[in-house]
Design an enzyme around this catalytic site. Structure first.
Site, short mmCIF file in Angstrom:
data_model
loop_
_atom_site.label_atom_id
_atom_site.label_comp_id
_atom_site.label_asym_id
_atom_site.label_seq_id
_atom_site.Cartn_x
_atom_site.Cartn_y
_atom_site.Cartn_z
N ASN A 78 48.07 48.07 37.97
CA ASN A 78 47.64 48.89 39.09
C ASN A 78 46.37 48.30 39.72
OD1 ASN A 78 47.26 51.31 40.90
ND2 ASN A 78 48.94 52.04 39.62
N ARG A 79 45.55 49.13 40.37
CA ARG A 79 44.50 48.62 41.24
C ARG A 79 43.09 48.75 40.68
NH1 ARG A 79 48.67 50.54 44.12
NH2 ARG A 79 49.36 49.29 45.90
N HIS A 104 47.55 44.58 39.85
CA HIS A 104 48.35 44.04 38.75
C HIS A 104 47.84 42.70 38.21
CE1 HIS A 104 50.98 47.35 39.26
NE2 HIS A 104 51.70 46.89 40.26
N HIS A 174 56.84 47.38 34.78
CA HIS A 174 57.10 47.78 36.16
C HIS A 174 58.60 47.73 36.48
CE1 HIS A 174 56.26 48.58 40.32
NE2 HIS A 174 54.96 48.35 40.20
N TYR A 176 62.11 48.89 37.81
CA TYR A 176 62.60 49.77 38.87
C TYR A 176 63.99 50.26 38.45
CZ TYR A 176 59.18 48.02 42.34
OH TYR A 176 58.04 47.70 43.04
N GLU A 304 55.44 54.15 35.26
CA GLU A 304 54.56 53.15 34.67
C GLU A 304 53.50 53.81 33.79
OE1 GLU A 304 53.15 50.63 38.04
OE2 GLU A 304 54.64 51.81 39.15
#
Length: 339
Positions: A78-79, A104, A174, A176, A304
């Site tokens: 993430n950030r 990431h 991550h 999907y 996540e």
């Protein structure tokens, strides 16, 4: 049972595809490139097997992989706001690969590394040593990730890491998912439950404000099953869900979320020792994937498990600081079944 086959090369190193199978007929394919979960074949209510994990057919797709399909994200998932953080008074400046923020792990990231594989019975073990200063993070970080597919259709992922100097770490997968099949148009016919009482509000760049608020009376209240297609238009910002849910504690493996697809009967549950869970409904997805499938906006969901975004800059969030005297540990699992 675990088997292997060549998948390609990256940066002159061999990339291998590992296939994990159990007695239920479930089959999961994992690459030692980026720790990527490439394929998840599970049955529907009629026993029909379908791949429910988005990805690519070959290395060419994974070399770019702009949406991090199936990857292990690190050093920091993430950030991180303004691509910087401070440890003991020293500021570390990271790659700005998401506007002004770091996402990431930066441009290199663990998703771009070839990991050293080892098969130990029914466990696939991947290891990677990240040198001090790699992607501008401090400390030499030694990371191990073990994948195990149980006969209960649970993919268990166990992470561990040690560092030579104080650093920050946040790891997640991550993948999907589309429980109708990886080529299905959208996830509007899926139902989601997330057993969290709180979430972290965020700004337009997905950086948390620092507040931790109740989900009560908001579109983020998913404590009972809600239809994803009906809920997405209610989320402020018109981009659907890309939000972190708070579970508060680290250490005990707990039930976090369940997504059901009534038409096929499939469900997915997430359990983790992590304090947070990001629910993402793929607003930005726009890619051609396996078998020529067109992956579009809202074509999949991600769950996540990790620490909260921007934790190094939010003292009130659970800490992501790792000391040389400590060992980072996480266990997260995806459990698949039929309703």
């Amino acid at each position: 049972m675990i088997t292997s086959s060549p998948f390609g090369t990256y940066d002159g190193k061999e990339v291998i595809q590992y296939t994990l199978k159990n007695s239920q007929g479930t089959e999961i394919q994992i690459l030692n490139f980026g720790g990527i979960i490439k394929t998840i074949l599970v049955p529907d209510k009629n026993g029909k097997m379908e791949d429910i994990c988005l990805g690519y057919d070959d290395m060419k797709g994974y070399e770019t992989n702009p949406f991090y399909l199936g990857t292990l994200c690190g050093r920091f998932a993430n950030r991180i706001a303004n691509a910087s953080f401070i440890i003991d008074g020293k500021t570390y400046e990271l790659d700005k690969n998401d506007g002004q923020n770091s996402l990431h792990g930066g441009k290199g990231g663990f998703h771009k590394k070839v990991w050293t594989p080892e098969i130990d019975g029914d466990v696939l073990k991947l290891t990677y040593v990240s040198p001090d200063g790699e992607d501008k993070f401090p400390g030499e970080l030694k990371v191990t990730l073990c994948y195990q597919l149980t006969d209960d259709n649970e993919l268990v992922m166990q992470y561990s890491a040690t560092t030579s100097a104080k650093t920050v770490i946040n790891l997640t997968n991550h993948a999907y998912f589309n429980l109708a099949g990886q080529g299905a148009e959208n996830i509007f016919d899926h139902d989601v439950t997330i057993k969290a009482d709180q979430y972290t509000p965020q700004d337009s760049t997905y950086i948390p404000t620092g507040a931790i608020e109740s989900v009560e009376g908001t579109p983020f209240d998913l404590r009972t099953a809600k239809n994803i297609g009906q809920m997405i238009p209610r989320v402020p910002g018109n981009v659907g869900y890309a939000h972190n849910y708070c579970f508060g504690t680290t250490g005990d493996k707990k039930f976090m979320a369940r997504v059901e697809h009534p038409a096929s009967g499939r469900y997915l549950e997430v359990y983790s020792t992590e304090p947070g869970l990001v629910f993402y409904t793929s607003y930005y997805l726009n890619e051609t994937g396996k078998g020529g499938a067109k992956y579009q906006k809202y074509g999949a969901f991600c769950l996540e498990a990790a620490h909260y975004p921007d934790s190094p800059n939010k003292p009130n969030f659970p800490s992501t600081l790792l000391d040389p005297s400590e060992t980072y540990q996480q266990t997260t699992s995806y459990k698949f079944g039929v309703m």
